[in-house]
Design a protein around this motif. Structure first.
Motif, PDB file in Angstrom:
ATOM      1  N   LYS A 247       0.861  -1.182   0.000  1.00 24.41           N
ATOM      2  CA  LYS A 247       0.000   0.000   0.000  1.00 24.41           C
ATOM      3  C   LYS A 247       0.904   1.241   0.000  1.00 24.41           C
ATOM      4  O   LYS A 247       1.651   1.492   0.946  1.00 24.41           O
ATOM      5  CB  LYS A 247      -0.875  -0.012   1.259  1.00 24.41           C
ATOM      6  N   SER A 292      -1.635   7.451   6.997  1.00 22.77           N
ATOM      7  CA  SER A 292      -1.202   6.548   8.075  1.00 22.77           C
ATOM      8  C   SER A 292      -1.469   5.078   7.733  1.00 22.77           C
ATOM      9  O   SER A 292      -0.812   4.177   8.262  1.00 22.77           O
ATOM     10  CB  SER A 292      -1.876   6.933   9.395  1.00 22.77           C
ATOM     11  N   GLU A 293      -2.375   4.837   6.834  1.00 24.19           N
ATOM     12  CA  GLU A 293      -2.703   3.462   6.437  1.00 24.19           C
ATOM     13  C   GLU A 293      -1.657   2.867   5.489  1.00 24.19           C
ATOM     14  O   GLU A 293      -1.580   1.655   5.327  1.00 24.19           O
ATOM     15  CB  GLU A 293      -4.056   3.448   5.689  1.00 24.19           C
ATOM     16  N   CYS A 294      -0.898   3.765   4.860  1.00 22.60           N
ATOM     17  CA  CYS A 294       0.048   3.307   3.823  1.00 22.60           C
ATOM     18  C   CYS A 294       1.312   2.706   4.444  1.00 22.60           C
ATOM     19  O   CYS A 294       1.853   3.248   5.408  1.00 22.60           O
ATOM     20  CB  CYS A 294       0.442   4.459   2.900  1.00 22.60           C
ATOM     21  N   GLU A 295       1.776   1.576   3.860  1.00 25.33           N
ATOM     22  CA  GLU A 295       3.041   0.980   4.331  1.00 25.33           C
ATOM     23  C   GLU A 295       4.235   1.825   3.887  1.00 25.33           C
ATOM     24  O   GLU A 295       5.248   1.919   4.574  1.00 25.33           O
ATOM     25  CB  GLU A 295       3.211  -0.429   3.749  1.00 25.33           C
TER      26      GLU A 295
END
Ligand SMILES: Nc1nc2c(ncn2[C@@H]2O[C@H](COP(=O)(O)OP(=O)(O)O)[C@@H](O)[C@H]2O)c(=O)[nH]1
Ligand SMILES: [Mg+2]
Length: 412
Positions: A247, A292-295
């Motif tokens: 992601k 914040s959800e992204c790796e």
């Protein structure tokens, strides 16, 4: 008989003096153009040396008058005149003696020049001139010895340009001269039996530091304009999102250049990735938070001149906001070596910890990789080898970079 030698500027002056001092019966025995002694003589007009003679009895009375007058003359006038007295029997005999004397004077001047010795004269000004002359001769010798160094040798090459085969390989592949010198010292210090080429490869491999950065969290790319930051971000995004299924989010702080935002947005749209534009510090916090959800969050920055400390300092505040140790300095292999050094130093305050070298497809030699790594003393992570997104990005091994630097291999 009295003989007198006059050094004058014009024949008129000579005639006036001769008539005044020796009388109407005086005859001119010789005349010639001469230079004043010393360096001053080179830059001033020639003088005339006139020798005249008169029978003793005719001029006895006149002589006494002249002596009286000479004493009252100013020193400048006396400096211009040399007096010699010789007693002889005939004008013809005098002519011969004068001729002989002139030849001797000429010969001694030639010898003096050849030996470049300082001629001792009584006057202080002439001493200075001679010193100057001597210094000039020394300089001349130095210059000629320098030019002799550059003269072709028996091999047809100038001495200073005679390079060993190893030096030539490095030189031909644009390794800079300072690095070549270091490499040659290291090769010399390697006392093993290996051939020099082997030693060279060992030395080069030791100089090339590679890093395998964890493509995780926030990754910032910095560097001058047009080196390929945005394109490299797109390539990395493609690699991570499309090939590895991670992601990935994209942020750009490059709102300075027209079209820069659209360029990255276009890639984000194609790859269907979240994309944010940052205009100020607050935006930066918000953009990072929103991802914040992204790796992996790839952050693109504005290309700045390394000479503009204000701009670099401004960029630094954005980079610090990203709060990451994953900062890559992007450099194009087509940049001039000298400029490259300025960029590497100018960007150092951004605390980059890896180097990405782009446009290797546009260069025929790869010495620039070594020059960059040696100046920066920061390891290499990726190289970019073309414009194709996402394919034209590579991680190279130290061995393959050595082959490139030695011209044994090529990118395209
Ligand atoms: N030949 C070649 N061109 C490249 C490479 N990387 C980027 N470019 C081109 O260089 C130009 C500037 O790239 P860009 O990513 O906008 O540079 P930025 O200003 O640093 O963001 C674009 O035309 C890119 O396609 C590369 O490795 N090789
Ligand atoms: Mg860009």
């Amino acid at each position: 008989m009295i003989i007198k030698r006059y050094i004058v500027n014009t024949m008129n002056e000579a005639m006036t003096r001769i008539r005044y001092e020796l009388g109407r019966d005086a005859v001119i025995i010789s005349q010639r153009k001469i230079r004043k002694p010393g360096i001053k003589g080179f830059f001033s007009a020639k003088s005339i040396e006139v020798t005249a003679a008169v029978e003793n009895e005719v001029n006895e009375k006149k002589q006494n008058t002249v002596k009286g007058n000479s004493d009252s003359r100013n020193s400048n006038e006396l400096n211009n005149m040399e007096l010699n007295s010789i007693e002889l029997n005939s004008i013809e005999a005098i002519k011969k003696v004068v001729q002989q004397e002139n030849e001797n004077v000429n010969n001694s001047r030639v010898v003096q020049k050849q030996n470049s010795s300082v001629h001792k004269v009584s006057k202080q000004s002439d001493n200075n001139s001679e010193n100057l002359m001597s210094e000039m001769m020394e300089m001349k010798t130095m210059i000629s010895s320098l030019s002799q160094k550059r003269e072709p040798t028996i091999t047809g090459k100038p001495i200073e340009n005679q390079k060993s085969d190893i030096e030539k390989i490095l030189f031909d592949n644009d390794v800079d001269s300072e690095n070549i010198e270091n490499i040659m010292v290291k090769i010399k210090n390697n006392k093993t039996e290996k051939p020099d080429l082997e030693k060279l490869k060992i030395v080069l491999k030791e100089m090339i530091h590679i890093t395998k950065p964890k493509l995780q969290g926030r990754i910032v790319l910095v560097g001058p304009t047009g080196v390929g930051k945005t394109t490299t971000i797109a390539k990395l995004a493609g690699k991570l999102a499309l090939a590895e299924g991670k992601k990935v989010g994209l942020i750009t702080v490059d709102t300075y250049r027209i079209g820069a935002v659209e360029q990255l947005k276009a890639y984000a749209d194609i790859m269907n990735l979240p994309f944010k534009v940052v205009y100020n510090m607050n935006d930066m916090d918000k953009a990072i938070e929103s991802m914040s959800e992204c790796e992996v969050v790839l952050i693109d920055t504005t290309g700045r001149s390394s000479k503009n400390k204000m701009q670099i300092a401004e960029l630094r505040t954005f980079v610090e906001k990203a709060d990451t140790k994953n900062i890559h300095l992007v450099l194009s292999s087509t940049t001039k070596n000298r400029d490259m050094k300025y960029i590497i130093e100018g960007y150092r305050i951004l605390n980059y910890n890896s180097i990405i070298v782009t446009k290797l497809d546009e260069t025929a030699t790869y010495g620039s990789i070594l020059n960059i790594l040696e100046t920066a003393k920061i390891p290499l992570s990726f190289v970019s080898i073309g414009q194709n997104v996402p394919d034209d990005i590579k991680e190279l091994s130290a061995d393959s970079i050595v082959s490139l630097i030695l011209g044994e291999d090529t990118i395209c």
